[in-house]
Design a protein around this motif. Structure first.
Motif, mmCIF file in Angstrom:
data_model
loop_
_atom_site.group_PDB
_atom_site.id
_atom_site.type_symbol
_atom_site.label_atom_id
_atom_site.label_comp_id
_atom_site.label_asym_id
_atom_site.label_seq_id
_atom_site.Cartn_x
_atom_site.Cartn_y
_atom_site.Cartn_z
ATOM 1 N N PHE A 177 0.863 -1.308 -0.092
ATOM 2 C CA PHE A 177 0.100 -0.015 -0.091
ATOM 3 C C PHE A 177 0.923 1.277 -0.013
ATOM 4 O O PHE A 177 0.634 2.283 -0.598
ATOM 5 N N PHE A 178 1.951 1.109 0.789
ATOM 6 C CA PHE A 178 2.860 2.442 0.679
ATOM 7 C C PHE A 178 3.378 2.693 -0.796
ATOM 8 O O PHE A 178 3.362 3.668 -1.135
ATOM 9 N N LEU A 179 3.877 1.243 -1.459
ATOM 10 C CA LEU A 179 4.037 1.736 -2.759
ATOM 11 C C LEU A 179 3.023 2.386 -3.749
ATOM 12 O O LEU A 179 3.384 3.103 -4.600
ATOM 13 N N LEU A 180 1.908 1.771 -3.478
ATOM 14 C CA LEU A 180 0.887 2.147 -4.353
ATOM 15 C C LEU A 180 0.487 3.637 -4.238
ATOM 16 O O LEU A 180 0.075 4.379 -4.968
ATOM 17 N N LEU A 181 0.655 3.884 -2.894
ATOM 18 C CA LEU A 181 0.181 5.368 -2.552
ATOM 19 C C LEU A 181 1.375 6.329 -3.115
ATOM 20 O O LEU A 181 1.032 7.298 -3.711
#
Length: 455
Positions: free
Chosen positions: A44-48
């Motif tokens: 999720f951090f990467l997608l954010l």
């Protein structure tokens, strides 16, 4: 009373932000495993970060960035400072490079910290599975610092980091697709044998034919639109070689000896790998700087004359969004999600991806004293995936996102423009050939080394 309840709620949220990964999502997925939830949150951090990068290259952002004093040519000025940056060309590109640089540093930091973590009793496992609020602050801090990096040669140097990282990530995507295809085939064949329902076999046949049909259609379209009778020799070679290689792996996958050594190998995997190979071929050809051999999708749809250059790099016009970039993002999202939830039973893929076959506790959550069902810590004896390799994978994914969003353009500090380059073409083509070689190895390895377990 209401204020006290609100304070209690905030305290509970704070404890979750500083606690373990399952605490974050216990209400949504109470039967989840600790390892799965942790990977999902890091993904999720990467997608954010990817979403922020996409937003920052939208055309409307240029107007807002022009309001920054002393930044854009023709924008707000500061007395005594001359604005040098052509925002219509390089602002979005600049922000993507810095955002992805921050994500790469963030995940590389954790990859270094988590080397050789064996189980969840390791003190570093607490850092891996918790303290999410502080991790987010670290990522934000690195991102802010990245935007203060002087231009200089940063873009050019980081471009080559992106090329190498993207090359490796394309291979990882192919490994994940191989694993997905093996799991897909194994599950559906198992369901067909258990239920004696031929619909499962019909479904496998349909998707196999569908994938091969799309791959063959792509080859025909490539020859029509991306080659010329007296030009585009490289494209003719690329298309022909990959077509031959796809035929070879398809034939090898159904040879009797291969079927005997690996009963679950078949045409479904070969069809999916062939389709992905054609996508990489298309993606490579769209980076050819020769516009005669690389017509834009808009020109193909509108039947514009493709023999004339459609992009004038001298004018600084850059096409941020194109079809191959969008397809690349979709495949990236699928592979990132799959890497976060996968629990493979394929020994070869597990060795390549530094993961173990799922042997932890069952999927039922543990009921705590307060009656709330918590997620299971399935890594008390042994981790189910390499923490360090997972972060290294996300590190490479950050570089791949950077190259995809900027369409693999190489920065030119003299003209402040971005141009497609042949090295990007060769990187993608070499990755497709090496990926096909990896898939061929998964088929031949049990025959070459019969004493080893490749199940």
């Amino acid at each position: 009373m209401g204020a006290c309840m609100a304070l209690c709620s905030l305290a509970s949220c704070a404890s979750c932000l500083c606690g373990s990964a399952p605490c974050l999502l216990c209400g949504c997925c109470p039967s989840s495993k600790n390892s799965t939830v942790t990977r999902l949150v890091f993904s999720f951090f990467l997608l954010l970060g990817t979403m922020v990068s996409v937003i920052m290259i939208l055309p409307g952002m240029e107007t807002q960035l022009r309001k920054i004093p002393g930044f854009c040519q023709g924008g707000t000025t500061i007395f005594g400072i001359e604005n040098q940056v052509k925002c219509e060309v390089i602002v979005g590109f600049k922000s993507v490079y810095r955002m992805c640089f921050a994500m790469t540093c963030f995940f590389f930091l954790f990859a270094a910290i988590m080397i050789r973590v064996r189980n969840s009793r390791d003190p570093r496992a607490v850092i891996q599975n918790g303290f999410w609020f502080f991790k987010f602050l670290i990522l934000v801090g690195i991102t802010v610092g990245a935007f203060f990096i002087p231009d200089g040669t940063f873009h050019t140097v980081w471009f080559y980091f992106g090329v190498v990282g993207s090359f490796i990530f394309i291979l990882i995507q192919l490994i994940l697709l191989i694993d997905f295809a093996h799991s897909w085939n194994k599950i559906w064949v198992g369901n067909a044998e258990e239920t004696q329902n031929k619909c499962w076999f019909a479904g496998l046949l349909f998707f196999t034919v569908f994938h091969f049909a799309l791959a063959f259609t792509a080859v025909v379209l490539f020859y029509i639109y991306y080659t010329q009778p007296d030009d585009c020799t490289e494209h003719k070679v690329f298309i022909s070689l990959n077509l031959i290689f796809c035929i070879i792996i398809s034939v090898v996958s159904i040879l009797p000896k291969i079927q005997e050594a690996q009963p679950h190998s078949g045409l479904l995997q070969a069809s999916l790998i062939s389709l992905y190979t054609m996508y990489v071929t298309w993606s490579a050809m769209t980076n050819n700087p020769n516009r005669k051999c690389n017509p834009s999708l808009l020109s193909l749809v509108s039947h514009v004359n493709t023999t004339q250059p459609s992009v004038n790099t001298d004018s600084g016009h850059v096409q941020w969004w194109d079809a191959q970039g969008i397809v690349g993002l979709v495949i990236f999202l699928f592979c990132t999600l799959y890497a976060s939830i996968r629990s493979s039973s394929n020994a070869q893929v597990n060795k390549l991806m530094q993961t173990e076959e799922c042997t932890g506790s069952g999927g039922e959550g543990v009921v705590a004293e307060d009656g709330v069902r918590r997620a299971v810590d399935n890594e008390e004896e042994k981790v189910t995936y390499s923490y360090s390799f997972f972060h290294f994978h996300l590190c490479l994914a950050s570089l791949y996102i950077m190259m995809t969003l900027t369409n693999w353009y190489q920065p030119d500090t003299t003209t402040q423009a971005m141009q497609s380059t042949m090295p990007a073409v060769w990187v993608k083509m070499c990755s497709s050939w090496l990926g096909l070689g990896l898939y061929l190895w998964t088929l031949l390895a049990p025959l070459i080394f019969p004493d080893r377990d490749f199940s």
